[in-house]
Scaffold this motif. Structure first.
Motif, PDB file in Angstrom:
ATOM      1  N   VAL A 116       8.799   2.296  74.806  1.00  0.00           N
ATOM      2  CA  VAL A 116       7.954   1.144  74.492  1.00  0.00           C
ATOM      3  C   VAL A 116       7.983   0.885  72.988  1.00  0.00           C
ATOM      4  N   LEU A 117       7.890   1.940  72.200  1.00  0.00           N
ATOM      5  CA  LEU A 117       7.960   1.784  70.736  1.00  0.00           C
ATOM      6  C   LEU A 117       9.309   1.194  70.321  1.00  0.00           C
ATOM      7  N   GLN A 118      10.360   1.647  70.977  1.00  0.00           N
ATOM      8  CA  GLN A 118      11.689   1.115  70.668  1.00  0.00           C
ATOM      9  C   GLN A 118      11.786  -0.368  71.021  1.00  0.00           C
ATOM     10  N   ALA A 119      11.210  -0.748  72.144  1.00  0.00           N
ATOM     11  CA  ALA A 119      11.240  -2.150  72.556  1.00  0.00           C
ATOM     12  C   ALA A 119      10.500  -3.024  71.548  1.00  0.00           C
ATOM     13  N   MET A 120       9.359  -2.552  71.050  1.00  0.00           N
ATOM     14  CA  MET A 120       8.582  -3.343  70.093  1.00  0.00           C
ATOM     15  C   MET A 120       9.284  -3.448  68.740  1.00  0.00           C
ATOM     16  N   ASN A 121      10.270  -2.582  68.514  1.00  0.00           N
ATOM     17  CA  ASN A 121      11.030  -2.602  67.262  1.00  0.00           C
ATOM     18  C   ASN A 121      12.252  -3.502  67.356  1.00  0.00           C
ATOM     19  N   THR A 122      12.343  -4.293  68.414  1.00  0.00           N
ATOM     20  CA  THR A 122      13.470  -5.195  68.631  1.00  0.00           C
ATOM     21  C   THR A 122      13.236  -6.522  67.905  1.00  0.00           C
ATOM     22  N   THR A 123      14.304  -7.163  67.502  1.00  0.00           N
ATOM     23  CA  THR A 123      14.172  -8.421  66.761  1.00  0.00           C
ATOM     24  C   THR A 123      13.451  -9.493  67.586  1.00  0.00           C
ATOM     25  N   PRO A 124      12.560 -10.264  66.964  1.00  0.00           N
ATOM     26  CA  PRO A 124      11.832 -11.296  67.714  1.00  0.00           C
ATOM     27  C   PRO A 124      12.748 -12.435  68.180  1.00  0.00           C
ATOM     28  N   LEU A 125      12.325 -13.081  69.255  1.00  0.00           N
ATOM     29  CA  LEU A 125      12.911 -14.340  69.694  1.00  0.00           C
ATOM     30  C   LEU A 125      11.878 -15.437  69.487  1.00  0.00           C
ATOM     31  N   GLY A 126      12.285 -16.671  69.590  1.00  0.00           N
ATOM     32  CA  GLY A 126      11.328 -17.764  69.579  1.00  0.00           C
ATOM     33  C   GLY A 126      10.495 -17.745  70.847  1.00  0.00           C
ATOM     34  N   HIS A 127       9.260 -18.205  70.760  1.00  0.00           N
ATOM     35  CA  HIS A 127       8.363 -18.118  71.913  1.00  0.00           C
ATOM     36  C   HIS A 127       8.700 -19.131  73.005  1.00  0.00           C
ATOM     37  N   LEU A 128       9.645 -20.034  72.752  1.00  0.00           N
ATOM     38  CA  LEU A 128      10.145 -20.936  73.787  1.00  0.00           C
ATOM     39  C   LEU A 128      11.625 -20.709  74.083  1.00  0.00           C
ATOM     40  N   ASP A 129      12.176 -19.649  73.528  1.00  0.00           N
ATOM     41  CA  ASP A 129      13.566 -19.291  73.791  1.00  0.00           C
ATOM     42  C   ASP A 129      13.720 -18.961  75.279  1.00  0.00           C
ATOM     43  N   PRO A 130      14.756 -19.465  75.943  1.00  0.00           N
ATOM     44  CA  PRO A 130      14.932 -19.173  77.371  1.00  0.00           C
ATOM     45  C   PRO A 130      14.919 -17.686  77.690  1.00  0.00           C
ATOM     46  N   ALA A 131      15.460 -16.869  76.797  1.00  0.00           N
ATOM     47  CA  ALA A 131      15.467 -15.422  77.038  1.00  0.00           C
ATOM     48  C   ALA A 131      14.048 -14.858  77.013  1.00  0.00           C
ATOM     49  N   PHE A 132      13.208 -15.404  76.136  1.00  0.00           N
ATOM     50  CA  PHE A 132      11.827 -14.932  76.073  1.00  0.00           C
ATOM     51  C   PHE A 132      11.033 -15.442  77.268  1.00  0.00           C
ATOM     52  N   LEU A 133      11.286 -16.660  77.678  1.00  0.00           N
ATOM     53  CA  LEU A 133      10.602 -17.202  78.852  1.00  0.00           C
ATOM     54  C   LEU A 133      10.947 -16.390  80.099  1.00  0.00           C
ATOM     55  N   ALA A 134      12.191 -15.916  80.189  1.00  0.00           N
ATOM     56  CA  ALA A 134      12.585 -15.065  81.315  1.00  0.00           C
ATOM     57  C   ALA A 134      11.824 -13.742  81.271  1.00  0.00           C
ATOM     58  N   LEU A 135      11.615 -13.218  80.074  1.00  0.00           N
ATOM     59  CA  LEU A 135      10.845 -11.986  79.914  1.00  0.00           C
ATOM     60  C   LEU A 135       9.395 -12.189  80.357  1.00  0.00           C
ATOM     61  N   MET A 136       8.839 -13.363  80.058  1.00  0.00           N
ATOM     62  CA  MET A 136       7.480 -13.667  80.511  1.00  0.00           C
ATOM     63  C   MET A 136       7.401 -13.654  82.032  1.00  0.00           C
ATOM     64  N   ASP A 137       8.424 -14.178  82.696  1.00  0.00           N
ATOM     65  CA  ASP A 137       8.462 -14.157  84.157  1.00  0.00           C
ATOM     66  C   ASP A 137       8.476 -12.717  84.674  1.00  0.00           C
TER      67      ASP A 137
END
Length: 382
Positions: A37-58
């Motif tokens: 979990v700590l490693q995941a939070m250390n990952t580079t941010p995406l835009g909050h409307l980026d399709p990859a981030f929206l898929a993560l929200m799903d």
């Protein structure tokens, strides 16, 4: 002519890069996060409307439905701590004058009372001494007496370590046309929960306890019955930020901008939920129960007693009675400074009477118990 304004450097601190103590967090929360979990939070941010981030929200929505055992379409993570998700349940469903019945058997029942009153509810309460739970008969009598629009119960009272049974409560609520609102802040991920089976209409939680993530991305869900009440409101939701009609457009098919999500916290939550699914929900619950029973047995061997009856104790948080003549705050301070172990103190009616020991998420392991008990034996001179 231009004038030059001198810069005030009084608060310009000369700091080294951040370093924090390596604590074992065995208090009421937060708990230590899994390395993944700590490693995941250390990952580079995406835009909050980026399709990859929206898929993560799903993915987050689906996994939250799994850990809560619900099919509710409106299941999201609120951008805020568990208290924000708590307030969201009331902000969206309470209209001025609504009768809201709240079970108060600890600190967080009282918090629900305060919040509901701020949204104009006609607040009614049933009460129990801190550490006890409500019987089905007591709940039934209260529903018959008050006929509330909403009944709010704390499933896992963080201030007492008591687990409120919820079986058949939802059935009673439907008899009176009442929505059932449940606090699962200290139970989600570590205590068996079946929202749909139990007829729960509104629930909220946090990310930093049983799920073992950082605080700030808090689970929230509402049933079709609760959504119907929201949609039929005669007044706007008084809290713009927590309005689920607006947030639903960000989390739903529209993907309409609402706010900039805490991207990296959502990364951590997604990973924490993935780990629960990988372990298996039943196995996760069993691990928490097995390890807490080991904790209880180990504490009893050094002469300590638990505050809550065994039948109603939480597997995620235990209230340990402070022995007569022992300074509970001094012991907790020594555990922290000498052993790098955090435990919590009592709140409200239990202040000075108990320590609150959390065994949640990644921290629910035998080695956590062994380290705490060894430190307690040294500090207490056992």
């Amino acid at each position: 002519m231009t004038s030059t304004i001198s810069i005030n450097d009084n608060h310009s601190l000369k700091l080294s890069p951040l370093e924090v103590p390596n604590r074992l967090l065995l208090g009421p929360g937060p708990s230590n996060a899994h390395p993944a979990v700590l490693q995941a939070m250390n990952t580079t941010p995406l835009g909050h409307l980026d399709p990859a981030f929206l898929a993560l929200m799903d993915e987050i929505q689906s996994l939250l439905r799994y850990v809560w055992q619900t099919e509710n379409p409106h299941t999201i993570a609120v951008s805020g701590t568990g208290t924000a998700a708590m307030e969201a349940t009331l902000a969206n469903t309470v209209e001025p004058g609504d009768v809201v019945l709240i079970g108060v058997a600890g600190y967080f029942g009282n918090r629900l009372v305060d919040m509901a009153g701020r949204y104009g509810a006609d607040v009614r309460t049933i009460t129990k001494p801190w550490g006890q739970v409500f019987s089905l008969d007591e709940i039934s009598t209260a529903l018959e007496t008050h006929k509330p629009a909403i009944l709010a119960l704390v499933h896992a009272e963080t201030s007492t370590g008591a687990r409120q049974p919820l079986e058949e409560v939802g059935e009673l609520c439907r008899k009176y046309g009442t929505l059932l609102l449940v606090d699962t802040v200290t139970s989600l991920g570590g205590v068996p929960i079946f929202l749909d089976e139990w007829g729960v209409d509104l629930a909220y939680s946090c990310s930093q306890k049983g799920l073992g993530c950082s605080p700030g991305a808090s689970p929230f869900t509402m049933s079709a019955r609760a959504m119907e009440k929201l949609q039929k409101r005669e007044t706007k939701v008084a809290n713009w930020y927590l309005d689920m009609l607006l947030l639903g457009k960000y989390w739903g098919v529209e993907r309409t901008y609402h706010h900039t999500a805490p991207i990296n916290l959502y990364y951590g939550l997604r990973e924490a939920l993935r780990l629960v699914a990988e372990e298996g929900l039943a196995s996760c619950w069993q691990r928490h129960q097995k390890n807490v029973e080991y904790l209880w047995e180990s504490l009893e061997t050094i002469g300590l007693k638990m505050h809550v009856e065994k039948e109603f104790r939480l597997p995620t948080l235990t209230t340990v009675c402070i022995p007569e003549g022992v300074d509970g705050k001094a012991v907790a301070k020594q555990l922290l400074l000498d052993h790098n172990i955090e435990v919590g103190g009592g709140l409200g009616e239990l202040a000075g009477k108990v320590w609150r020991v959390g065994l949640m998420g990644f921290n629910s392991r035998p080695e956590s118990v062994d380290r705490l008990v060894a430190a307690l034996k040294e500090v207490l001179g056992k």
